[in-house]
Design a protein around this motif. Structure first.
Motif, PDB file in Angstrom:
ATOM      1  N   TYR A  38      -6.940  46.104  70.708  1.00  0.00           N
ATOM      2  CA  TYR A  38      -7.531  45.652  69.606  1.00  0.00           C
ATOM      3  C   TYR A  38      -6.820  44.356  69.089  1.00  0.00           C
ATOM      4  O   TYR A  38      -5.796  44.261  69.251  1.00  0.00           O
ATOM      5  CB  TYR A  38      -7.515  46.763  68.379  1.00  0.00           C
ATOM      6  N   ASP A  39      -7.344  43.502  68.735  1.00  0.00           N
ATOM      7  CA  ASP A  39      -6.817  42.397  68.080  1.00  0.00           C
ATOM      8  C   ASP A  39      -6.282  42.882  66.657  1.00  0.00           C
ATOM      9  O   ASP A  39      -5.176  42.225  66.325  1.00  0.00           O
ATOM     10  CB  ASP A  39      -7.918  41.298  67.662  1.00  0.00           C
ATOM     11  N   VAL A  40      -6.777  43.545  65.946  1.00  0.00           N
ATOM     12  CA  VAL A  40      -6.529  43.898  64.509  1.00  0.00           C
ATOM     13  C   VAL A  40      -6.755  45.648  64.204  1.00  0.00           C
ATOM     14  O   VAL A  40      -7.706  46.042  64.667  1.00  0.00           O
ATOM     15  CB  VAL A  40      -7.200  43.251  63.396  1.00  0.00           C
ATOM     16  N   ALA A  41      -5.704  46.223  63.762  1.00  0.00           N
ATOM     17  CA  ALA A  41      -6.139  47.844  63.315  1.00  0.00           C
ATOM     18  C   ALA A  41      -5.960  47.566  61.743  1.00  0.00           C
ATOM     19  O   ALA A  41      -5.166  46.906  61.286  1.00  0.00           O
ATOM     20  CB  ALA A  41      -4.889  48.559  63.897  1.00  0.00           C
ATOM     21  N   LEU A  42      -6.887  48.444  61.337  1.00  0.00           N
ATOM     22  CA  LEU A  42      -6.902  48.406  59.692  1.00  0.00           C
ATOM     23  C   LEU A  42      -6.598  49.575  59.220  1.00  0.00           C
ATOM     24  O   LEU A  42      -6.999  50.709  59.811  1.00  0.00           O
ATOM     25  CB  LEU A  42      -8.458  48.146  59.140  1.00  0.00           C
ATOM     26  N   SER A  43      -5.604  49.677  58.355  1.00  0.00           N
ATOM     27  CA  SER A  43      -5.100  50.904  57.793  1.00  0.00           C
ATOM     28  C   SER A  43      -5.361  50.996  56.066  1.00  0.00           C
ATOM     29  O   SER A  43      -5.014  49.867  55.700  1.00  0.00           O
ATOM     30  CB  SER A  43      -3.526  51.019  58.225  1.00  0.00           C
ATOM     31  N   PHE A  44      -5.997  51.932  55.645  1.00  0.00           N
ATOM     32  CA  PHE A  44      -6.334  51.848  54.259  1.00  0.00           C
ATOM     33  C   PHE A  44      -6.600  53.498  53.899  1.00  0.00           C
ATOM     34  O   PHE A  44      -6.522  54.210  54.574  1.00  0.00           O
ATOM     35  CB  PHE A  44      -7.573  51.286  54.030  1.00  0.00           C
ATOM     36  N   ALA A  45      -6.526  53.664  52.592  1.00  0.00           N
ATOM     37  CA  ALA A  45      -7.093  54.873  51.886  1.00  0.00           C
ATOM     38  C   ALA A  45      -8.419  54.991  51.751  1.00  0.00           C
ATOM     39  O   ALA A  45      -9.020  54.007  51.696  1.00  0.00           O
ATOM     40  CB  ALA A  45      -6.161  54.978  50.638  1.00  0.00           C
ATOM     41  N   GLU A  46      -8.908  56.000  51.549  1.00  0.00           N
ATOM     42  CA  GLU A  46     -10.423  56.494  51.662  1.00  0.00           C
ATOM     43  C   GLU A  46     -10.956  55.754  50.278  1.00  0.00           C
ATOM     44  O   GLU A  46     -12.025  55.259  50.294  1.00  0.00           O
ATOM     45  CB  GLU A  46     -10.589  57.910  51.788  1.00  0.00           C
ATOM     46  N   GLU A  47     -10.342  55.797  49.317  1.00  0.00           N
ATOM     47  CA  GLU A  47     -10.697  55.336  48.098  1.00  0.00           C
ATOM     48  C   GLU A  47     -11.042  53.711  48.000  1.00  0.00           C
ATOM     49  O   GLU A  47     -11.714  53.276  47.419  1.00  0.00           O
ATOM     50  CB  GLU A  47      -9.479  55.459  46.896  1.00  0.00           C
ATOM     51  N   ASP A  48     -10.520  52.882  49.117  1.00  0.00           N
ATOM     52  CA  ASP A  48     -10.715  51.533  49.441  1.00  0.00           C
ATOM     53  C   ASP A  48     -11.721  51.435  50.460  1.00  0.00           C
ATOM     54  O   ASP A  48     -11.857  50.029  50.757  1.00  0.00           O
ATOM     55  CB  ASP A  48      -9.420  50.862  49.556  1.00  0.00           C
TER      56      ASP A  48
END
Length: 252
Positions: free
Chosen positions: A12-22
């Motif tokens: 992957y070029d980028v992994a995205l890490s986030f909370a479900e609320e966002d």
């Protein structure tokens, strides 16, 4: 702006890490990145693939090994979730391991206490970058990432072996020649293409202007004898044609 893919060993070029609320915000960013041909890890795309698998094992591989960069959408919700805490631990471990190269890219969704704790790291915020601005920044950051030195050394070694070893060249076939050409600067590749498209011509021009492939004493005996011998190299393409072809192949 599109991303220049210079890292050959990352999934992957980028992994995205986030909370479900966002998720609503992140979903727009993910779509914009895909439109720019960025290879992203976005969990919504992997629902079926991860169905029934050990998520801790899979996510550990993604965030520690498989991405060039990781964008973390930091918010109050992110700081209190189990999975985001798990991901952050792996992300920080990777960032600590490779101190000389940027990996962890925080994006502050709000001004929560958890977000303020990361202010010692260069951050982008929702105040100064919306979804489109963030996507542009990610692509710009990807294009700033250098090709690893050992990759260049390996390619240089392999190109050297490819030139010297006929067996390797035969096994490699045209595909690896194209791969090598893609990484060659335009001026050098132009000369290489020019030299490839050559043929050696040997023979004689007879007294009456006819051409013979022979150069011996009996050549052209029925055409007035040998007027002059020919031993030259002809190019099937002009240098300008070769330059145009090189520009269409090389990434430089």
């Amino acid at each position: 702006m599109v991303v220049i893919n210079c890292n050959l060993f990352k999934k992957y070029d980028v992994a995205l890490s986030f909370a479900e609320e966002d998720r609503a915000f992140v979903d727009i960013v993910a779509r914009l990145l895909k439109e720019r041909d960025v290879r992203i890890f976005y969990d919504d795309d992997k629902r079926v693939m991860t169905w029934g698998r050990d998520l801790r094992h899979d996510l550990d591989k993604v965030y520690r090994l498989q991405a060039r960069l990781c964008v973390v959408f930091v918010s109050e919700a992110y700081g209190r979730k189990y999975w985001t805490s798990f991901e952050m631990f792996r992300i920080r471990a990777r960032a600590l391991f490779q101190r000389r190269r940027v990996y962890f890219l925080p994006y502050l969704m709000d001004e929560s206490e958890y977000a303020r704790a990361l202010m010692d790291i260069g951050c982008l915020t929702r105040k100064n970058r919306d979804e489109h601005g963030l996507a542009d920044a990610i692509v710009e950051k990807l294009n700033q990432q250098p090709v690893r030195r050992f990759v260049l050394l390996f390619l240089a070694w392999f190109a050297h072996r490819l030139r010297r070893n006929t067996t390797i060249a035969l096994l490699a076939g045209g595909g690896l020649f194209l791969f090598r050409d893609t990484l060659t600067p335009v001026d050098i590749l132009t000369q290489r293409i020019y030299e490839r498209n050559t043929r050696r011509v040997e023979g004689s021009v007879c007294g009456d202007g006819a051409f013979s492939e022979r150069q011996g004493r009996g050549s052209c005996s029925h055409h007035g004898g040998v007027a002059r011998k020919v031993d030259t190299v002809l190019h099937d393409k002009t240098m300008e044609d070769c330059r145009r072809e090189a520009r269409s192949i090389s990434i430089w």
